[in-house]
Design a protein around this motif. Structure first.
Motif, short mmCIF file in Angstrom:
data_model
loop_
_atom_site.label_atom_id
_atom_site.label_comp_id
_atom_site.label_asym_id
_atom_site.label_seq_id
_atom_site.Cartn_x
_atom_site.Cartn_y
_atom_site.Cartn_z
N ALA A 94 0.83 -1.21 0.00
CA ALA A 94 0.00 0.00 0.00
C ALA A 94 0.87 1.26 0.00
O ALA A 94 0.64 2.18 -0.80
CB ALA A 94 -0.93 -0.01 1.21
N ALA A 95 1.86 1.29 0.87
CA ALA A 95 2.74 2.45 0.95
C ALA A 95 3.57 2.59 -0.34
O ALA A 95 3.80 3.70 -0.81
CB ALA A 95 3.66 2.33 2.16
N THR A 96 3.98 1.45 -0.89
CA THR A 96 4.75 1.48 -2.14
C THR A 96 3.91 2.02 -3.29
O THR A 96 4.38 2.84 -4.09
CB THR A 96 5.26 0.06 -2.48
N ALA A 97 2.66 1.56 -3.36
CA ALA A 97 1.76 2.02 -4.42
C ALA A 97 1.58 3.53 -4.36
O ALA A 97 1.60 4.22 -5.39
CB ALA A 97 0.41 1.31 -4.31
N LYS A 98 1.42 4.08 -3.16
CA LYS A 98 1.24 5.52 -3.00
C LYS A 98 2.50 6.27 -3.42
O LYS A 98 2.43 7.33 -4.06
CB LYS A 98 0.90 5.85 -1.53
N THR A 99 3.66 5.71 -3.06
CA THR A 99 4.94 6.33 -3.43
C THR A 99 5.11 6.36 -4.95
O THR A 99 5.50 7.38 -5.53
CB THR A 99 6.12 5.57 -2.79
N LEU A 100 4.82 5.25 -5.59
CA LEU A 100 4.96 5.17 -7.05
C LEU A 100 3.98 6.11 -7.75
O LEU A 100 4.33 6.74 -8.75
CB LEU A 100 4.76 3.73 -7.52
N GLU A 101 2.75 6.20 -7.22
CA GLU A 101 1.77 7.12 -7.80
C GLU A 101 2.27 8.56 -7.70
O GLU A 101 2.09 9.36 -8.62
CB GLU A 101 0.42 6.98 -7.09
N ARG A 102 2.88 8.89 -6.57
CA ARG A 102 3.40 10.25 -6.39
C ARG A 102 4.53 10.53 -7.37
O ARG A 102 4.61 11.62 -7.96
CB ARG A 102 3.89 10.42 -4.94
N LEU A 103 5.39 9.55 -7.59
CA LEU A 103 6.50 9.71 -8.53
C LEU A 103 6.00 9.81 -9.97
O LEU A 103 6.59 10.51 -10.80
CB LEU A 103 7.47 8.53 -8.40
N ILE A 104 4.90 9.13 -10.26
CA ILE A 104 4.29 9.23 -11.60
C ILE A 104 3.75 10.65 -11.82
O ILE A 104 3.94 11.25 -12.88
CB ILE A 104 3.16 8.19 -11.76
N LYS A 105 3.08 11.20 -10.81
CA LYS A 105 2.52 12.55 -10.93
C LYS A 105 3.64 13.59 -11.10
O LYS A 105 3.46 14.60 -11.77
CB LYS A 105 1.69 12.88 -9.68
N LYS A 106 4.81 13.32 -10.51
CA LYS A 106 5.95 14.23 -10.64
C LYS A 106 6.66 14.08 -11.98
O LYS A 106 7.50 14.90 -12.33
CB LYS A 106 6.96 13.96 -9.51
N GLY A 107 6.33 12.99 -12.70
CA GLY A 107 7.00 12.75 -13.98
C GLY A 107 8.28 11.95 -13.86
O GLY A 107 8.99 11.74 -14.85
N VAL A 108 8.58 11.51 -12.64
CA VAL A 108 9.79 10.71 -12.43
C VAL A 108 9.61 9.32 -13.02
O VAL A 108 10.57 8.73 -13.54
CB VAL A 108 10.10 10.60 -10.91
N LEU A 109 8.39 8.79 -12.96
CA LEU A 109 8.08 7.47 -13.48
C LEU A 109 6.94 7.53 -14.49
O LEU A 109 6.16 8.49 -14.50
CB LEU A 109 7.65 6.53 -12.33
#
Length: 241
Positions: free
Chosen positions: A33-48
């Motif tokens: 759950a925490a990983t999914a939130k982290t990845l979503e945040r990085l996607i919104k930043k354009g990192v991923l």
């Protein structure tokens, strides 16, 4: 260290343009759950960027814009099973990568011996074809060359002289073990493949090594490639017309 910080650090260390999954990050069951939130945040930043559900990559930025991962990389989850290669990309997409054609197919062919592999990743579509040999990381590049010889007449916009030279030079680079394995695999392919391969390798391999290829062919059969002797001087030796 928080789970979020730990995941961000792992993502930073990943190569740009390489796809990865939760498994790549060694995520524990209670960390999803925490990983999914982290990845979503990085996607919104354009990192991923997200390739498909549970598959991500770090985009590479160039002066021409964002560079997407190679098809092989995008399809990695389809080409491997339990970290073992079970399939490879073939058809026009492969022949484009080999430099035999400039054409880019709308649908990519995925060859596997025992599995029918279809893929859909955004606009990238893959359809299954059957390989002649069980696929592994140690032999797929040999099967790629045999596939190119099998489809030689159908490769779009290809100059036959340049195509034969390119394939011959690729085979010449291999060690003798790979060359012998190529000839062994060729026996599982249609006769026309054995004929044109024999004509190609006859000039740089021992007669004893290519004898099984010659013996496997019907001496009365002809193999139509529309290749003249100025392009392949020993074409007649292999009944290639």
């Amino acid at each position: 260290m928080t789970i979020s910080k730990k995941i961000e650090d792992k993502v930073k260390k990943l190569p740009i343009g390489t796809t990865f999954t939760y498994q790549t990050l060694s995520v524990k069951s209670d960390e999803y759950a925490a990983t999914a939130k982290t990845l979503e945040r990085l996607i919104k930043k354009g990192v991923l960027k997200r390739v498909s559900t549970g598959v991500f990559y770090k985009p590479k930025q160039t002066v021409f814009g964002e560079l997407k991962p190679r098809e092989e990389e995008l399809l990695k989850n389809y080409l491997f099973e339990n970290d073992k290669r079970i399939a490879y990309i073939t058809g026009v997409s492969l022949y484009n990568r080999l430099g035999l054609t400039t054409q880019i197919p709308k649908v990519i062919k995925i060859a596997s011996r025992d599995k029918r592999i279809s893929a859909s990743i955004g606009s990238l579509k893959g359809k299954p074809v059957k390989s002649y040999i069980d696929v592994s990381d140690k032999n797929y590049y040999l099967l790629e060359i045999l596939d190119a010889l099998k489809d030689f007449k159908q490769i779009p916009d290809m100059d036959k002289r340049s195509g034969l030279l390119l394939l011959a030079n690729e085979i010449k680079k291999w060690d003798n073990k790979d060359k012998k394995l190529l000839l062994k695999y060729a026996l599982k392919y249609p006769p026309r493949v054995r004929a044109i391969l024999g004509a190609i390798v006859e000039v740089f391999m021992d007669n004893d090594e290519i004898k099984p290829l010659k013996k496997s062919l019907n001496p009365l059969s002809q193999y139509e490639y529309k290749i003249t002797e100025d392009i392949l001087p020993n074409a007649k030796n292999w009944n290639i017309v």
